[in-house]
Design an enzyme around this catalytic site. Structure first.
Site, PDB file in Angstrom:
ATOM      1  N   ASP A   1     -67.586  38.342   3.850  1.00 23.92           N
ATOM      2  CA  ASP A   1     -68.109  37.442   5.491  1.00 23.92           C
ATOM      3  C   ASP A   1     -66.230  36.772   5.161  1.00 23.92           C
ATOM      4  O   ASP A   1     -65.825  35.948   6.197  1.00 23.92           O
ATOM      5  CB  ASP A   1     -68.663  36.287   4.184  1.00 23.92           C
ATOM      6  CG  ASP A   1     -70.287  36.272   4.013  1.00 23.92           C
ATOM      7  OD1 ASP A   1     -70.186  36.478   5.301  1.00 23.92           O
ATOM      8  OD2 ASP A   1     -70.888  36.469   2.859  1.00 23.92           O
TER       9      ASP A   1
ATOM     10  N   HIS B   1     -66.454  39.369  -5.304  1.00 26.57           N
ATOM     11  CA  HIS B   1     -68.377  39.543  -5.329  1.00 26.57           C
ATOM     12  C   HIS B   1     -68.908  40.502  -6.422  1.00 26.57           C
ATOM     13  O   HIS B   1     -67.976  40.854  -7.210  1.00 26.57           O
ATOM     14  CB  HIS B   1     -68.337  41.421  -4.070  1.00 26.57           C
ATOM     15  CG  HIS B   1     -69.332  41.082  -3.310  1.00 26.57           C
ATOM     16  ND1 HIS B   1     -70.605  42.229  -5.024  1.00 26.57           N
ATOM     17  CD2 HIS B   1     -69.895  41.450  -2.588  1.00 26.57           C
ATOM     18  CE1 HIS B   1     -71.050  42.660  -3.189  1.00 26.57           C
ATOM     19  NE2 HIS B   1     -71.366  41.294  -2.584  1.00 26.57           N
TER      20      HIS B   1
HETATM   21  N1  ACO Z   1     -61.915  32.174  -6.335  1.00 27.94           N
HETATM   22  C1  ACO Z   1     -60.824  32.283  -6.971  1.00 27.94           C
HETATM   23  N2  ACO Z   1     -61.834  32.410  -8.816  1.00 27.94           N
HETATM   24  C2  ACO Z   1     -63.202  33.287  -8.623  1.00 27.94           C
HETATM   25  C3  ACO Z   1     -63.632  34.064  -6.960  1.00 27.94           C
HETATM   26  C4  ACO Z   1     -62.971  32.494  -6.369  1.00 27.94           C
HETATM   27  N3  ACO Z   1     -63.405  33.115  -5.046  1.00 27.94           N
HETATM   28  N4  ACO Z   1     -64.506  34.522  -7.415  1.00 27.94           N
HETATM   29  C5  ACO Z   1     -64.696  34.292  -8.903  1.00 27.94           C
HETATM   30  N5  ACO Z   1     -63.297  34.357  -9.323  1.00 27.94           N
HETATM   31  C6  ACO Z   1     -62.970  34.610 -10.663  1.00 27.94           C
HETATM   32  C7  ACO Z   1     -64.204  33.510 -12.136  1.00 27.94           C
HETATM   33  O1  ACO Z   1     -63.556  31.933 -11.949  1.00 27.94           O
HETATM   34  C8  ACO Z   1     -63.817  34.132 -13.255  1.00 27.94           C
HETATM   35  O2  ACO Z   1     -62.621  33.835 -13.552  1.00 27.94           O
HETATM   36  P1  ACO Z   1     -62.536  33.537 -14.947  1.00 27.94           P
HETATM   37  O3  ACO Z   1     -63.169  35.124 -16.271  1.00 27.94           O
HETATM   38  O4  ACO Z   1     -61.373  32.984 -15.403  1.00 27.94           O
HETATM   39  O5  ACO Z   1     -63.370  32.828 -15.801  1.00 27.94           O
HETATM   40  C9  ACO Z   1     -63.720  35.347 -12.645  1.00 27.94           C
HETATM   41  O6  ACO Z   1     -62.943  35.397 -11.127  1.00 27.94           O
HETATM   42  C10 ACO Z   1     -65.073  35.769 -12.511  1.00 27.94           C
HETATM   43  O7  ACO Z   1     -66.148  35.819 -11.424  1.00 27.94           O
HETATM   44  P2  ACO Z   1     -67.510  35.551 -11.533  1.00 27.94           P
HETATM   45  O8  ACO Z   1     -67.943  33.885 -10.867  1.00 27.94           O
HETATM   46  O9  ACO Z   1     -67.864  34.981 -13.028  1.00 27.94           O
HETATM   47  O10 ACO Z   1     -68.103  36.529 -10.540  1.00 27.94           O
HETATM   48  P3  ACO Z   1     -69.803  36.716 -10.463  1.00 27.94           P
HETATM   49  O11 ACO Z   1     -70.126  38.427 -10.308  1.00 27.94           O
HETATM   50  O12 ACO Z   1     -70.743  36.156 -11.487  1.00 27.94           O
HETATM   51  O13 ACO Z   1     -69.676  35.427  -8.590  1.00 27.94           O
HETATM   52  C11 ACO Z   1     -69.298  35.715  -6.117  1.00 27.94           C
HETATM   53  C12 ACO Z   1     -69.143  36.863  -7.548  1.00 27.94           C
HETATM   54  C13 ACO Z   1     -70.318  34.245  -6.951  1.00 27.94           C
HETATM   55  C14 ACO Z   1     -69.702  36.524  -5.326  1.00 27.94           C
HETATM   56  C15 ACO Z   1     -68.193  34.814  -6.995  1.00 27.94           C
HETATM   57  O14 ACO Z   1     -66.598  35.946  -6.813  1.00 27.94           O
HETATM   58  C16 ACO Z   1     -67.819  33.789  -6.083  1.00 27.94           C
HETATM   59  O15 ACO Z   1     -68.647  32.827  -5.941  1.00 27.94           O
HETATM   60  N6  ACO Z   1     -67.088  33.916  -4.356  1.00 27.94           N
HETATM   61  C17 ACO Z   1     -66.553  32.993  -3.269  1.00 27.94           C
HETATM   62  C18 ACO Z   1     -67.963  33.038  -2.516  1.00 27.94           C
HETATM   63  C19 ACO Z   1     -68.166  34.176  -1.772  1.00 27.94           C
HETATM   64  O16 ACO Z   1     -67.814  34.293  -0.638  1.00 27.94           O
HETATM   65  N7  ACO Z   1     -69.352  34.557  -1.933  1.00 27.94           N
HETATM   66  C20 ACO Z   1     -69.391  35.993  -1.289  1.00 27.94           C
HETATM   67  C21 ACO Z   1     -70.271  36.825  -1.685  1.00 27.94           C
HETATM   68  S1  ACO Z   1     -70.696  38.329  -0.953  1.00 27.94           S
HETATM   69  C22 ACO Z   1     -72.088  37.791  -0.034  1.00 27.94           C
HETATM   70  O17 ACO Z   1     -72.575  37.359  -0.435  1.00 27.94           O
HETATM   71  C23 ACO Z   1     -72.052  38.239   1.521  1.00 27.94           C
END
Ligand code: ACO
Length: 428
Positions: free
Chosen positions: A364, A307
């Site tokens: 979610d 998140h």
């Molecule tokens: N699975 C695997 N790796 C992940 C995940 C995941 N679900 N989420 C983040 N990471 C990793 C990234 O690859 C990144 O790794 P790195 O530092 O080695 O490059 C690190 O964790 C940080 O991730 P970011 O994408 O930079 O974090 P950001 O805050 O931009 O994104 C997000 C948050 C979009 C929610 C992300 O965690 C994601 O894509 N999750 C899956 C989709 C999801 O569940 N979305 C619902 C969110 S809740 C809502 O909107 C109601």
């Protein structure tokens, strides 16, 4: 701590005031930056460090896993309030008295008929259309059927537009689902509660009286409350920024629905269930999918994990996990998907990749399991999220307009070609 921030650019130093919120959050107020520095701006893609407004609606502390609406903890609201009370709280600032709640509900019911011509628009969509696209279009179309503009300085005008959309939106939600299922487009009943009416409109079969299942009703109430607001997330910011151009409430809401649709935002609940189902069909090997999620050359992400703001347990996920177990238990459903979800979650919570990046299950991760138990099709999951988020979007739009916030118009740093001469077509 001093109440000013100092900035040094080359020889010049500048001072900016600090703003402190009621929960002691601190921001540097850079409103005067560009003028004072002769054109210097801040850049922050994804707005990870940028506050777009000062708001009194929702407080969340991602490090501590706290979420409060208007000062009330999400745990207490999910346990003691119903969705309509929470909607009133978010939109008008305080919990309603019983008279206020009764009037609110009665005014909503008086506004819960949609112009019959909207059915023609519903009919024009192919059955294969994703319900989020249909819902966004129908919400925007409501403007054409209810064209009067809102005087944001008039409390009465504001109130009337709130009850109008609170009344009509569930009808549109139900119709998007029923159209896909080939069922007649129906209406609720004046004798039912707000959430009960949603259920009736969605699930009633043409040849039988719909009987409310209290287990499902309570679970739906809770889910809608948990989704009702989440401060300046992607869809809410979209609603606020669209509304800042003074476009009307319904058109602003329709932009929020489109933003919510994406799999990185509300669309994650559909993506989670599709992922869990794919893992089940692939033999249930959660370790294989954990490895894929950690492999940087593989685009796969563990949907429902991580998140932008929560770097601790999403408090909503805790409540939903418990609710999912209760609902399946009460309905006597043994869903293998729940076991896969629990397995994935346990592995992730002890895996250094997820622990180091503070990736926890989000709201979610478990909601789809409950929706599935309720008999809601997977494609409708994000629509259910939109239904819950409606009061939050309304509250944020109302706050933005009432505070007379300026039009949202970010700046950029240009990094393209410098001036060059046009080359005629035959010379290129
Ligand atoms: N699975 C695997 N790796 C992940 C995940 C995941 N679900 N989420 C983040 N990471 C990793 C990234 O690859 C990144 O790794 P790195 O530092 O080695 O490059 C690190 O964790 C940080 O991730 P970011 O994408 O930079 O974090 P950001 O805050 O931009 O994104 C997000 C948050 C979009 C929610 C992300 O965690 C994601 O894509 N999750 C899956 C989709 C999801 O569940 N979305 C619902 C969110 S809740 C809502 O909107 C109601």
């Amino acid at each position: 701590m001093s109440d000013i921030a100092k900035l040094q650019i080359g020889e010049n130093s500048y001072e900016f005031p600090l703003i402190k919120g009621t929960e002691n959050e601190v921001a540097i107020d850079v409103k005067t930056l560009r003028n004072a520095t002769n054109g210097v701006i801040t850049i922050d893609p994804g707005y990870k460090n940028t506050g777009s407004c000062v708001s009194g609606i929702t407080f969340l502390d991602g490090e501590k896993g706290i979420l409060r609406y208007r000062g009330y903890s999400i745990e207490e609201l999910a346990e003691k309030a119903d969705f309509l009370e929470v909607a009133y709280l978010l939109i008008f600032g305080n919990l309603p008295t019983s008279e206020q709640l009764e009037k609110f509900h009665s005014d909503i019911k008086s506004n819960s008929v949609v112009d019959d011509d909207v059915k023609k628009i519903v009919d024009a969509f192919p059955k294969t259309a994703h319900p989020m696209g249909v819902l966004s279009s129908l919400t925007s179309a409501l403007t054409a059927f209810n064209p009067s503009s809102v005087d944001v300085d008039s409390e009465e005008d504001m109130y009337n537009s709130v009850v109008k959309i609170m009344g009509k939106f569930p009808v549109l939600v139900a119709w998007t689902m029923r159209k896909k299922q080939g069922l007649p487009l129906n209406y609720g009943s004046k004798n039912l509660g707000y959430v009960e009416n949603i259920m009736k409109m969605m699930f009633e079969q043409p040849n039988e009286d719909y009987v409310i299942n209290p287990i499902i009703k309570n679970a739906l109430d809770k889910l809608l409350i948990l989704h009702a607001d989440h401060e300046q997330n992607c869809s809410t910011s979209t609603v606020r920024i669209a509304g800042s151009s003074h476009v009307g409430l319904f058109a602003s809401l329709s932009t929020g629905i489109s933003a919510l649709w994406g799999p990185l935002h509300g669309g994650a609940n559909q993506a989670v269930l599709e992922m869990l189902e794919a893992i089940r069909q692939d033999g249930g090997d959660t370790k294989k999918y954990m490895a894929k999620a950690k492999d940087k050359s593989d685009p796969f992400r563990l949907m429902g994990f991580g998140h932008r703001v929560y770097k601790n347990f999403d408090p909503r996920a805790k409540i939903i996990k418990k609710a999912a177990e209760e609902v399946l238990n009460d309905l006597g459903i043994n869903d293998p998907i729940l076991e896969i979800a629990k397995g994935l979650s346990e592995e992730a919570l002890s895996d250094p990749y997820f622990v180091d990046r503070k990736l926890y299950p989000n709201v979610d991760f478990y909601s789809g399991i409950i929706y599935r138990a309720m008999g809601i099709p997977v494609e409708m999951f994000t629509v259910m999220f939109a239904l819950g988020r409606l009061p939050g979007w309304i509250a944020q739009w109302k706050e933005m307009r009432t505070n007379k916030e300026p039009i949202g118009r970010p700046r950029q740093i240009y990094n393209g070609e410098n001036l060059r001469s046009f080359i005629p077509l035959d010379k290129r």
